[in-house]
Design a protein around this motif. Structure first.
Motif, PDB file in Angstrom:
ATOM      1  N   LEU A 141       3.868  -0.513 -11.188  1.00 23.00           N
ATOM      2  CA  LEU A 141       4.826  -0.982 -10.208  1.00 23.00           C
ATOM      3  C   LEU A 141       5.016   0.075  -9.134  1.00 23.00           C
ATOM      4  O   LEU A 141       5.115   1.271  -9.423  1.00 23.00           O
ATOM      5  N   PHE A 142       5.078  -0.356  -7.904  1.00 22.44           N
ATOM      6  CA  PHE A 142       5.243   0.548  -6.778  1.00 22.44           C
ATOM      7  C   PHE A 142       6.725   0.882  -6.611  1.00 22.44           C
ATOM      8  O   PHE A 142       7.556  -0.001  -6.508  1.00 22.44           O
ATOM      9  N   ASP A 143       7.035   2.164  -6.599  1.00 23.19           N
ATOM     10  CA  ASP A 143       8.409   2.636  -6.411  1.00 23.19           C
ATOM     11  C   ASP A 143       8.474   3.365  -5.072  1.00 23.19           C
ATOM     12  O   ASP A 143       8.133   4.542  -4.966  1.00 23.19           O
TER      13      ASP A 143
ATOM     14  N   LYS B 212       4.479   2.775   2.445  1.00 21.54           N
ATOM     15  CA  LYS B 212       4.262   1.343   2.211  1.00 21.54           C
ATOM     16  C   LYS B 212       3.245   1.183   1.085  1.00 21.54           C
ATOM     17  O   LYS B 212       2.311   1.972   0.959  1.00 21.54           O
ATOM     18  N   GLU B 213       3.425   0.139   0.294  1.00 21.04           N
ATOM     19  CA  GLU B 213       2.493  -0.121  -0.809  1.00 21.04           C
ATOM     20  C   GLU B 213       1.097  -0.398  -0.263  1.00 21.04           C
ATOM     21  O   GLU B 213       0.926  -1.117   0.718  1.00 21.04           O
TER      22      GLU B 213
ATOM     23  N   TYR C 293      -1.910   4.624  -6.826  1.00 16.71           N
ATOM     24  CA  TYR C 293      -1.806   3.348  -7.531  1.00 16.71           C
ATOM     25  C   TYR C 293      -0.989   3.489  -8.811  1.00 16.71           C
ATOM     26  O   TYR C 293      -0.173   2.625  -9.140  1.00 16.71           O
ATOM     27  N   GLN C 294      -1.178   4.584  -9.515  1.00 18.31           N
ATOM     28  CA  GLN C 294      -0.464   4.806 -10.768  1.00 18.31           C
ATOM     29  C   GLN C 294       0.957   5.328 -10.549  1.00 18.31           C
ATOM     30  O   GLN C 294       1.711   5.463 -11.504  1.00 18.31           O
ATOM     31  N   GLY C 295       1.320   5.615  -9.318  1.00 15.66           N
ATOM     32  CA  GLY C 295       2.673   6.085  -9.024  1.00 15.66           C
ATOM     33  C   GLY C 295       2.895   7.545  -9.384  1.00 15.66           C
ATOM     34  O   GLY C 295       4.029   7.979  -9.560  1.00 15.66           O
TER      35      GLY C 295
END
Length: 181
Positions: A83-85, A98-99, A162-164
């Motif tokens: 999940l993008f934080d 931005k994602e 991608y993995q945050g």
């Protein structure tokens, strides 16, 4: 004197009859060739229709296979979903992120991002799964101006994004020089 006058029209008549006969034979031969060509054309059209039907059947079969494959992937429970934080990313980088913004990768600017988008690489995940050779080929396709860049670290940077893993990405980028180790 009358005999030559009668012979001339008679000889001309025989020559015309002979020419008419030869022309008739020649034209009848062409007619049989055209009917043969018409038969060949009809056979080709029939085969073309059969091939078109076969292609349509294969396309439908391929679409069904793609749909079935997509459904089977959609139900895979162990596929990693990150999940993008945006708040965490902004706190680490000090700016709004931005994602799937490829420009977060050091060495990629707006023009290079456009190249990758045109090549179908639009997400961090897609970039992280790309080989260095593929990334270099995309750059080379943009011309001499882009081929000087070295994408050796870009896939790993995209994977961290991608993995945050924002802090790990930031620390590594601080050590990089224009995206190069």
């Amino acid at each position: 004197m009358n005999i030559p006058c009668i012979l001339i029209p008679l000889i001309v008549g025989l020559i015309c009859a002979l020419l008419g006969y030869l022309l008739g034979k020649l034209l009848s031969k062409n007619n049989s060739d055209s009917s043969s060509l018409k038969n060949d054309l009809d056979a080709c059209l029939q085969k073309s229709n059969q091939y078109s039907k076969t292609i349509a059947d294969l396309e439908a079969e391929l679409a069904n296979a793609k749909k079935a494959t997509f459904q089977s992937f959609a139900t895979v429970p162990d596929a990693p979903k990150f999940l993008f934080d945006s708040e965490l990313a902004a706190s680490v980088f000090g700016k709004k992120i931005k994602e799937n913004d490829l420009k977060i990768v050091e060495g990629i600017g707006p023009k290079i991002e456009e190249l990758f988008h045109a090549a179908g690489i639009k997400t961090w995940q897609a970039m992280s799964e790309s080989s260095v050779e593929k990334l270099q080929n995309v750059l080379d396709s943009g011309g001499e101006r882009f081929s000087v860049h070295t994408p050796g670290t870009w896939a790993r940077q995209a994977e961290l994004a991608y993995q945050g893993k924002w802090q790990e990405l930031k620390d590594w980028q601080d050590k990089l020089d224009g995206g190069k180790e």
